[in-house]
Motif scaffolding. Structure first.
Motif, short mmCIF file in Angstrom:
data_model
loop_
_atom_site.label_atom_id
_atom_site.label_comp_id
_atom_site.label_asym_id
_atom_site.label_seq_id
_atom_site.Cartn_x
_atom_site.Cartn_y
_atom_site.Cartn_z
N LEU A 58 38.76 44.10 54.33
CA LEU A 58 37.66 43.76 54.60
C LEU A 58 37.04 42.39 55.47
O LEU A 58 36.33 42.36 56.28
N ASP A 59 37.98 41.35 54.99
CA ASP A 59 37.32 40.00 55.51
C ASP A 59 38.16 39.93 56.99
O ASP A 59 37.42 39.22 57.72
N THR A 60 38.97 40.40 57.18
CA THR A 60 39.89 40.48 58.54
C THR A 60 39.25 41.51 59.41
O THR A 60 39.26 41.18 60.74
N ALA A 61 38.92 42.40 58.86
CA ALA A 61 38.31 43.57 59.92
C ALA A 61 36.88 43.69 60.29
O ALA A 61 36.19 44.51 60.71
N LYS A 62 36.30 42.22 60.27
CA LYS A 62 34.91 42.07 60.48
C LYS A 62 34.76 42.38 62.18
O LYS A 62 35.76 42.26 62.73
N ARG A 64 43.79 44.00 46.43
CA ARG A 64 42.33 43.11 45.85
C ARG A 64 42.45 42.00 47.24
O ARG A 64 43.70 41.59 47.61
N ARG A 65 41.40 41.91 47.77
CA ARG A 65 41.25 40.81 48.91
C ARG A 65 40.69 39.60 48.37
O ARG A 65 40.91 39.50 47.18
N GLY A 66 40.93 38.60 49.19
CA GLY A 66 40.53 37.23 48.67
C GLY A 66 41.77 36.62 48.45
O GLY A 66 43.14 37.18 48.72
N PHE A 67 41.79 35.27 47.90
CA PHE A 67 43.15 34.57 47.71
C PHE A 67 43.43 34.81 46.17
O PHE A 67 44.66 35.46 45.87
N SER A 68 42.56 34.65 45.47
CA SER A 68 43.00 34.90 43.98
C SER A 68 41.58 35.50 43.12
O SER A 68 40.38 34.77 43.39
N PRO A 69 41.72 36.36 42.37
CA PRO A 69 40.48 37.09 41.73
C PRO A 69 39.86 35.98 40.87
O PRO A 69 38.40 36.08 41.04
N PHE A 70 40.15 35.07 40.52
CA PHE A 70 39.47 34.07 39.83
C PHE A 70 40.07 32.56 39.67
O PHE A 70 41.27 32.57 39.83
N ILE A 71 39.51 31.59 39.28
CA ILE A 71 40.11 30.26 38.99
C ILE A 71 39.72 30.02 37.46
O ILE A 71 38.86 30.62 36.99
N ASN A 125 31.05 26.19 46.91
CA ASN A 125 32.22 25.48 47.46
C ASN A 125 33.37 25.57 46.47
O ASN A 125 32.69 25.66 45.06
N ASN A 126 34.61 25.43 46.86
CA ASN A 126 35.52 25.36 45.89
C ASN A 126 35.42 24.18 44.67
O ASN A 126 34.80 23.39 45.27
N ILE A 127 35.70 24.62 43.46
CA ILE A 127 35.54 23.43 42.44
C ILE A 127 36.95 22.71 42.07
O ILE A 127 37.95 23.48 41.94
N ILE A 128 36.75 21.70 42.11
CA ILE A 128 38.22 20.87 41.53
C ILE A 128 37.91 20.43 40.34
O ILE A 128 38.85 20.43 39.61
N HIS A 129 36.90 19.72 40.12
CA HIS A 129 36.74 19.09 38.60
C HIS A 129 35.86 20.29 37.74
O HIS A 129 34.91 20.67 38.18
N CYS A 130 36.51 20.43 36.52
CA CYS A 130 35.78 21.58 35.68
C CYS A 130 34.45 20.97 35.18
O CYS A 130 34.37 19.81 34.71
N HIS A 135 38.34 32.22 48.01
CA HIS A 135 38.86 32.57 49.38
C HIS A 135 39.50 31.20 50.20
O HIS A 135 38.61 30.08 50.29
N LYS A 136 40.61 31.04 50.20
CA LYS A 136 41.35 30.03 50.45
C LYS A 136 40.95 29.47 52.13
O LYS A 136 40.62 28.41 52.33
N ALA A 137 40.91 30.53 52.99
CA ALA A 137 40.37 30.15 54.30
C ALA A 137 39.09 29.55 54.39
O ALA A 137 39.14 28.57 55.32
N ILE A 138 38.26 29.82 53.67
CA ILE A 138 36.74 29.24 53.89
C ILE A 138 36.80 28.10 52.58
O ILE A 138 35.70 27.52 52.54
#
Ligand code: ADP
Ligand code: ZN
Ligand code: ZN
Length: 822
Positions: free
Chosen positions: A605-609, A520-527, A564-569, A548-551
């Motif tokens: 897939l993300d690093t092999a671009k 599984r790529r990415g940081f975590s499958p879901f939040i 963008n990542n979400i901090i407040h639900c 995806h943490k890097a971005i």
């Protein structure tokens, strides 16, 4: 004999061949496989390919004329046309889809053909009024598409005008290849065209008695060209002068005397012109030699042989010997790999032996490079590639004398293209392709697909086996880590079991390498929001977004949508959102925290671009500039590293639990393959498999290397539930914006095809992901017995689909066929 009519292949979704008449003056040049310009419908102009020519005048419609022929020689050969025709029937899709897939876009048929004016055309007054108008417009705009021209000539037919311009040589059709791609050029030298015999040359040499420098130079020149003195291709001027420390002045004299001639030549960017020093292939050991002999023997009466050889048994070495034999017979070889990342490792091994006889072909090459390889193969002479190493799309190249196709890691599902159409399996097409060329196919794998192994067991394919690793190194030792127990006992260090941590620790201490596999790529499958349970989902697809943490973004892996990542639900406004599960990116993060001194890399897939993304990571790992490599299934596919001691499979259960009849087979293959990356050189490796189900039969079979047991158990189940290899499958995928419309269309269609005699229909059912890119999806599965006549049934199904689309309610329901789905 010349023909008056041609069936033209067009990239159209419905029918794919249309009959046109060939104007008399073109009849001598109208070859099957050449591109032509035609009018389609009232005003549109397209380029198509001549599929066949004949003298059967169509009776029910008025035949239009071919406007122009774009190629002086066919660019699609007979084998390709036959292959497209076969595949379109087999895979239930228009032939046009194959022709789009086969041609690099530089050669591809575009619907918008450009027309260029002939500069300084002198007979403008001969043209009609419309013709003049369009000619001036062309001159002003440099080029126009047929559509632009239609706007000028309205209401007159643009095609008549374009034809007039072409017939009068006032305009030409742009050749896409020539404009899209400019070859680099260089200064070259050759013997002047007025000098044609050796006698003449000797006289000239004599006459240069008083110009010693020039005489020497000419002698050098002649000896460089050796047997090919009058080669009009000459030699590279710069290289020649440099090699003999000569100056420009010396050549100048000979050029002035019309002895030598300087000209500008194209240099191909292909490595065909590079000089390689090659070394002989390694000698095969006893096991390999036996397998080799057995393959050669079986090829005499079987088209296809399966080579079942454990990981690192030297299959690739054996391929090299088979390739050598084939090209020595003057025939071509296609070597298929499942993954671009693999080509860079294998190409180095092959170039050592075959030098510039081998070319690589895959989608990360620029279009210009692909056009060059395509054209190179089309020529097929002593200067062209004899071996093509490539991924699945290389089955479409214009081979003319294919003696051998090797399908390495034949079990890999990356050989199957599922989107977009054509939905073909390159392994299966390779077998058909080799048959057409009267060549052979070798399928190779340490973990063959159940279908191929079955074919070998039942005698349809031959079978050869390699049971020992090269140098008899032991297969890796496999430890099972019960992560449920470890978790209860609070022994887990983030996602790593104590066993795995210990193994990594020891390996690093001994300066050995580690591969960690997480599918599984990415940081975590879901939040997820811890206080209200809210999970962010893609607006267009029925899936949760992957963090995806890097971005610092949430990304949909199905349509690419990101926020963008979400901090407040957004639901309960709390700031209590947590990442759940883990992907490769998170593993990379955490492993770096635990082993602070380790150099960590990631391959997915993300690093092999980018064209060389994967090459860099792989070569860094190969050169031991990285200690730990984390990756998705990309790391499982046949990579060969020297110092990998430990392989960790972080979560075996996600594979085992996948809802598919092949899930167990796939899990076995994946685990055995990743495990096979360990201990390939001197020492036995260690593999740690983390699972909640340590007693699972597949995990046991991997542990004890029991492919045979896995095979027989799975085969039993396939038989019981009538799945391949006992049946053939066609998956029908239906899509629509509105779920109600889709539901009723899918039910109606399933009922319609149930009427066809001898087929079993399952569904319609909901796929795991019910909506992608705003379209709802339904699946229906058709099972056929292997003995049935497929062509008839497929045609009936296609007709019923057309009928459904004629129903006003269901006009816009997409119906897609996936034959032999994976
Ligand atoms: P496989 O394709 O079965 O995984 P490889 O062909 O990659 O196996 O072989 C594993 C390693 O052993 C490679 O590094 C290869 O160069 C080496 N090897 C295999 N056979 C020979 C041989 N006959 N002579 C020398 N080296 C060999
Ligand atoms: Zn909440
Ligand atoms: Zn999406």
């Amino acid at each position: 004999m010349t023909h008056s009519y041609a069936d033209i292949l067009l990239p159209m979704p419905l029918a794919d061949k249309y009959t046109y008449s060939i104007p008399r003056h073109m009849q001598m040049q109208c070859y099957v496989g050449s591109r032509v310009l035609i009018q389609f419908g009232k005003k549109r102009i397209y380029t198509g390919v001549v599929f066949q020519t004949h003298n059967n005048k169509p009776e029910h419609f008025e035949v239009k004329q071919i406007l122009d022929i774009l190629d002086s020689e066919p660019i699609i050969n007979q084998f390709q046309l036959r292959m497209w025709s076969w595949s379109a029937n087999y895979y239930m899709c228009p032939m046009g889809d194959f022709f789009k897939a086969a041609l690099p876009s530089g050669l591809r048929i575009e619907s918008e053909t450009k027309i260029l004016p002939t500069l300084n055309y002198e007979h403008i007054h001969h043209l009609s009024e419309n013709g003049r108008m369009v000619y001036y417009a062309l001159e002003n705009n440099i080029s126009l598409t047929a559509n632009d021209i239609a706007k000028i000539t309205m209401p007159a037919n643009p095609v008549t005008v374009i034809k007039e311009l072409l017939d009068n040589n006032a305009a030409i059709v742009q050749e896409q290849v020539k404009t899209g791609y400019k070859p680099k050029t260089e200064k070259r030298l050759r013997i002047h065209s007025s000098v044609t015999t050796e006698i003449q040359l000797n006289l000239i040499l004599d006459s240069l008695k008083n110009a010693v420098k020039q005489q020497q130079l000419l002698t050098l020149f002649i000896s460089t060209l050796q047997n090919n003195i009058f080669d009009t291709n000459g030699i590279n001027k710069h290289d020649f002068l440099k090699q003999h420390s000569l100056t420009n002045a010396a050549v100048k004299g000979l050029i002035e005397k019309s002895v030598l001639e300087e000209f500008t030549g194209d240099i191909s960017r292909l490595n065909i012109n590079n000089k390689f020093t090659t070394i002989p292939a390694h000698q095969l050991n006893e096991h390999q030699q036996n397998a080799y002999n057995s393959i050669i023997e079986q090829f005499k009466h079987k088209d296809t042989v399966l080579l079942h050889g454990v990981t690192s048994s030297g299959k690739t070495e054996l391929y090299i010997h088979l390739i050598e034999r084939t090209i020595n017979e003057g025939r071509q070889v296609l070597y298929l790999l499942p993954e671009i990342a693999l080509t860079s490792q294998i190409i180095h091994r092959l170039q050592k032996v075959f030098g510039n006889k081998i070319g690589v072909y895959h989608s990360k090459f620029s279009d210009a490079e692909r056009v060059e390889i395509y054209r190179n193969l089309l020529q097929n002479n002593e200067n062209t590639y004899k071996i093509i190493l490539g991924v699945r799309s290389s089955v479409f190249l214009p081979f003319s004398n294919l003696g051998l196709v090797i399908v390495d890691e034949e079990h890999e599902n990356t050989y199957k293209q599922f989107d977009p159409s054509p939905r073909y399996n390159a392994r299966d097409m390779a077998i058909v392709l080799a048959l057409m060329h009267k060549g052979n196919t070798l399928l190779g794998s340490a973990t063959p697909s159940i279908e191929s192994y079955y074919n070998a067991q039942t005698g349809r394919y031959g079978l050869a086996e390699l049971h020992h690793r090269f140098k008899n190194i032991q297969l890796p030792q496999i430890e099972i880590a019960d992560t449920l127990r470890a978790r209860k006992k609070k022994q887990m260090v983030s996602h790593f079991s104590p066993q795995l941590i210990k193994q990594i620790d020891t390996a690093l201490a001994n300066n050995e390498q580690v591969i960690l596999f997480q599918n599984r790529r990415g940081f975590s499958p879901f939040i997820e929001c811890n206080s209200c349970g809210w999970i962010p989902k893609c607006k267009a697809c029925d899936v949760s977004l992957t963090y995806h943490k890097a971005i610092n973004k949430l990304v949909c892996h199905y349509c690419g949508f990101s926020i963008n990542n979400i901090i407040h639900c957004p639901q309960c406004k709390q700031a209590d959102i947590e990442t759940k599960g883990f992907g490769t990116e998170k593993i990379e993060d955490e492993i770096s925290l635990i082993f602070r001194n380790a150099r960590v890399g990631r391959l997915d897939l993300d690093t092999a671009k980018g064209k060389h993304g994967h090459e860099k990571i792989i070569s860094d790992f190969q050169n031991h500039e990285l200690d730990i490599l984390i990756g998705t299934q990309m790391v499982s596919k046949g990579l060969d590293f020297d110092h990998v001691k430990v392989v960790g499979i972080l979560n075996a259960d996600s594979m085992l639990g996948y809802p598919d009849f092949r899930a167990f087979e796939r899990s076995y293959q994946l685990m055995a393959q990743v495990a096979g990356r360990a201990g390939r050189r001197d020492k036995q490796g260690t593999v740690v498999i983390q699972t909640y189900y340590p007693e699972h039969k597949i995990i046991m079979q991997v542990k004890h290397n029991r492919f045979d047991l896995m095979y027989s158990q799975q085969l039993n189940e396939r038989k019981q539930f009538f799945y391949p290899p006992y049946s053939r499958l066609i998956k029908i995928i239906m899509k629509h914006r509105h779920s109600n419309t889709l539901n009723s269309a899918a039910i109606l269609f399933a009922n319609n095809i149930k009427e066809i005699e001898g087929i079993k229909v399952l569904g319609p059912t909901n796929p795991v992901i019910m909506k992608v890119q705003n379209l709802y999806i339904k699946h229906t599965l058709v099972k056929l017995s292997r003995t049935q006549d497929l062509t008839d049934i497929k045609n009936t199904i296609r007709k019923k689909a057309e009928l459904l689309n004629q129903n006003d309610n269901y006009k816009s329901v997409q119906i897609i066929f996936d034959v032999d789905p994976m």
